[in-house]
Each structure stands twice: as C-alpha cells, then as structure tokens.
Design an enzyme around this catalytic site. Structure first.
Site, short mmCIF file in Angstrom:
data_model
loop_
_atom_site.label_atom_id
_atom_site.label_comp_id
_atom_site.label_asym_id
_atom_site.label_seq_id
_atom_site.Cartn_x
_atom_site.Cartn_y
_atom_site.Cartn_z
CE LYS A 35 37.34 47.35 43.27
NZ LYS A 35 36.85 46.17 44.00
N GLY A 257 48.97 31.89 54.14
CA GLY A 257 48.45 33.25 54.34
C GLY A 257 47.34 33.48 53.33
CB CYS A 260 40.84 32.17 50.93
SG CYS A 260 40.51 33.29 49.57
CE LYS A 263 37.54 35.73 53.79
NZ LYS A 263 36.22 35.34 53.37
#
Ligand code: UGA
Length: 429
Positions: A35, A257, A260, A263
C-alpha cells in the site's frame, strides 16, 4: 506543524491529506508495504471523491509523505495521530490489537515530548490503556500526552466533512495537548468542544448510535406507513421540520450498513454491558435494522410469488453512494438470501463491482443498468447513486420481462415510475 498519521485507511488517508492541505508537513505511515509503495506512486487504494487530487497535490508540494516506519514518524513529528482499524471481533467488541501494537511501537521510539492522538473509533477508556502501554514500553520516563480527537467523516463526502465539520471534539488532559490541537484546527471554521478524554471517546460512539437510532426509528415508522397506506417520505418531512428533531438521517430504506454504524453499535452495546448497563434501546435499533433486510425478501416474494427461477436485477451494491466500500452493505445480505432462494441475479454498481466480485465469484455483473434490466422480473435499487436518476425508464420497460421496480432507497417518486407503466414498490409508501 510536523504531524504523522499511523494508518492509511479511509480515516488515516483523508486526515493526512487534509492536514497537509491545511499547510502541515505530514507523514502517513502504514505497515502494508504494498500500500505504501502504491501511495508513493500516487496510486490511491480507495475511491473517495476529491481524495486522489488532494493526495497528488500535497505529494507534489512535498507536504505529504508515505512511510512504513513508525520510528521515522516518532522521530520527526511532534503530533502522532493513531488511525488504524478497530474491527469488530467475534462477540461484537472492538478489536484493539492494532492500537496496542502502534502504542507499543511509539513508546519504544519515544525520545522527547510527543502528543499521541486517538483518531480511530475506540471504546471509552482506550486513552487510559494507551497511556499505560506507553508508560510500560517507553525506554525511560518521557513526557508525553494522550488525547482523543474522534472523526465524524462520512464516506463519500469525507474531504468536505473534514474541512467543514459541524464540530471538532478534543479530549485532553493537559493545556499543552489542548493548545497543540487548537493550533492544528485553527484554519477550520467550526465550534470546538474541549472535554476530558473519556467524554470525547463516548461522544463518538454516542453519535453513531444516535444516527443508527434515527434510521431504525424511521424504518419502524415506514412499516406502520405500509400497513396503513401513508407515505413515510412525507411523515419524515413532517417530523424533520421540527428543529429539535432535524430532517437528516430520516431516510427510510433498506437499513444502514457500512464499516461504522453496525460495528460501533455492537461495540457500544458491549461497552455498556461491561459497565453493567443493559443498553436495550440499541439492541432494538439493531434488531429493526436486521428485520428491514428480511422485509425486502418478504416483499419480493409477495410481488413475484415464486422466487425460484426468477431473475432479479440489482442496481447499486455499495453501502451508500459515492464510495466503493461494500463492507456490511445490505446488498450483500440480500444477494446471499436470493441465491439461497434460487433466484438468478444480475447486478451493476458504478464503483463497487470489483470488491463484490471477490465475494460472489459467479455473480453476473453487468456493464450498465440496461444490461441488468434485460429479461429481469424485477429491478431492485439498493443504492441511490445519482447516475440512476437519469435512467431511461421507457427503454428499461421494453427490456424487462415484467415491469416491476423495487426502490429500496425511495430514490424515485412512485407516481413517475408508475406513469411509465411499472408496478412500484418502495419502503413505507
Ligand atoms: C458514519 C457517520 O455518519 C459519520 O459521522 C462517522 O464519522 C462514520 O460513520 C464513522 O464512524 O467513521 P458512514 O458510515 O460513512 O458515516 O455513512 P453514513 O452516511 O452514516 O451512512 C450509513 C448507512 O446508513 C448507509 O448504509 C446509509 O444508506 C444509511 N442511511 C443513512 C439510511 O438508511 N438513512 C439515512 O437517513 C441515512
């Protein structure tokens, strides 16, 4: 200022590029070497409007650097933001392994005063643990501060949200930490709330939980509307005009959904449990959200009778528009359920298809909405992308096996769709 951000995910990358844009020298650190290499070559691993330009511009100005070396960040920068992931573990708790690892590495390289700021969403008391971890692992006693500065960025408008926030929350324990953070945020015009660290940590979980509550509340109202023949869009407007309630986050639909809200709700329920408080309200919020997904399947079978063997075309796969993120996207649950029912699925999304391909290897992904519509028994809209507003419904009707639109995000006016000769199903209308 000299600032580093540990973690080059959605939050880290946006924070790093925005702080560079504000005139700071920023090092963004990630332990994923591939990355970092990509970012150094100006290849951005995520789709977020405006991010690529901002990263490129600030690399060119030499204000934004990428590295895989935390030591470099601790040596060179006075302020270190921790923005690594805090995923949900099996029992709903936030997994703080990444935070502990970073705090340990920071501690081992600490030589002079540093301000360590929690940016990731973390359970209340994480600040305490970060402090303890640094004290245990620092080579000798060094002056440092820990602060909490939660982010309130929404995917799809994260750059705008960073530059024009409703508020900035700073949780600190010392004047020194407070002044550093006030200086960093000075160029941004927004109310700044200075609190203790625990309150700042709680503000983040409480905010996301409240937003989820608003969504489940309006989805519950949508269920009442459907039973009585009222229109939830109008009801939401009527409720939202009351300033005490506000019109935002009252869009009924397929449920929330993303990475964030689901969770954070689970994590907050767990935090409360550990504090001996049964947060029943949030448990119900979560339940309503789960039921909302089941309602979609139920309504599909009510409209198509036998689902097995039917073709359903899905428009929109990401958890919301303007992102390529499909984490906890409601569409994924719907697809799994429909596959179980023996439905043939075709799908299209402007940004989310490569990621969906990794989950459903055999799913028929189409080049455009018209290919999805061809021979479909129902066109199911799961994400309200702007691109879909311009659809040619005259053409779509000719392509479909039967003219049925299921608008699970209430993005269209039912009357307009019906005028084109379709049967229209929405949510709560
Ligand atoms: C959310 C919060 O909105 C941000 O303030 C927060 O910073 C972020 O989480 C985070 O914790 O990092 P995000 O997950 O990007 O942001 O997306 P939202 O705009 O909150 O949407 C979440 C879900 O709720 C989406 O699936 C969306 O379709 C759904 N939603 C949203 C509704 O169903 N109805 C609404 O009225 C609003």
């Amino acid at each position: 200022m000299e600032i580093s951000i540990i973690g080059a995910g959605y939050v880290g990358l946006v924070t790093a590029s925005c702080l560079a844009e504000l005139g700071n020298n920023v090092i963004c650190v990630d332990n994923d070497l591939k990355k970092v290499k990509k970012l150094k070559n100006q290849i951005i691993p995520i789709y977020e409007p405006g991010l690529e330009e901002l990263v490129k511009k600030n690399i060119k100005r030499k204000r934004l650097h990428f590295s895989s070396d935390i030591k470099e960040a601790v040596d060179k920068t006075e302020v270190i933001f921790i923005a690594v992931g805090t995923p949900r573990n099996e029992d709903g708790d936030a997994d703080l392994t990444g935070i502990e690892k970073v705090a340990t590495q920071i501690a081992k390289n600490l030589r002079t005063y540093r301000l360590i700021v929690e940016k990731s969403t973390v359970p209340v008391e994480t600040g305490e643990w970060v402090k303890r971890t640094i004290n245990i692992n620092a080579p000798y006693q060094i002056d440092f501060d820990v602060a909490s500065n939660p982010e309130f960025l929404r995917e799809g408008s994260a750059i705008h949200d960073f530059m024009h926030p409703d508020r900035i929350v700073i949780g600190v324990e010392s004047e020194r930490a407070k002044n550093i953070l006030l200086k960093i945020y000075k160029p941004i015009k927004a109310p700044i709330l200075v609190t203790d660290i625990k309150s700042a940590e709680l503000i983040k979980h409480a905010s996301n939980s409240f937003l989820a509550t608003k969504i489940s509340f309006i989805n519950a109202i949508a269920n009442i509307c459907e039973r009585i023949g009222a229109d939830v869009v109008k009801v939401a407007e009527g409720i939202g005009l009351d300033k005490r309630i506000g019109k935002d986050f009252l869009k009924a639909g397929a449920g929330y959904g993303g990475s964030c809200l689901p969770k954070d709700l689970d994590a907050f329920i767990k935090i409360a449990e550990k504090l001996n408080y049964n947060f029943e309200l949030l448990k119900i919020v979560k339940k309503i959200n789960e039921e909302q997904k089941k309602n979609i399947i139920k309504k599909l079978s009510e409209s198509l009778w036998i689902l097995k063997g039917k073709t359903i075309g899905i428009l929109g796969l990401t958890f919301k528009p303007n992102t390529d993120d499909i984490r906890n996207a409601v569409s994924l649950d719907i697809i799994s359920e429909l596959i179980k029912e023996g439905v043939y699925i075709k799908a299209y999304d402007p940004q989310g298809m490569p990621k969906v391909r990794n989950i459903f290897k055999d799913l028929k992904l189409s080049l455009n909405p018209y290919e999805v519509a061809k021979d479909s028994d129902c066109l199911l809209i799961m994400t309200e992308w702007n691109e879909f507003k311009k659809l040619d419904f005259h053409r779509i009707k000719k392509l479909m096996k039967q003219p049925l639109i299921f608008d699970a995000r209430n993005m269209f006016e039912p009357e307009i769709i019906k005028k084109h000769g379709f049967r229209y199903i929405g949510i709560g209308r």
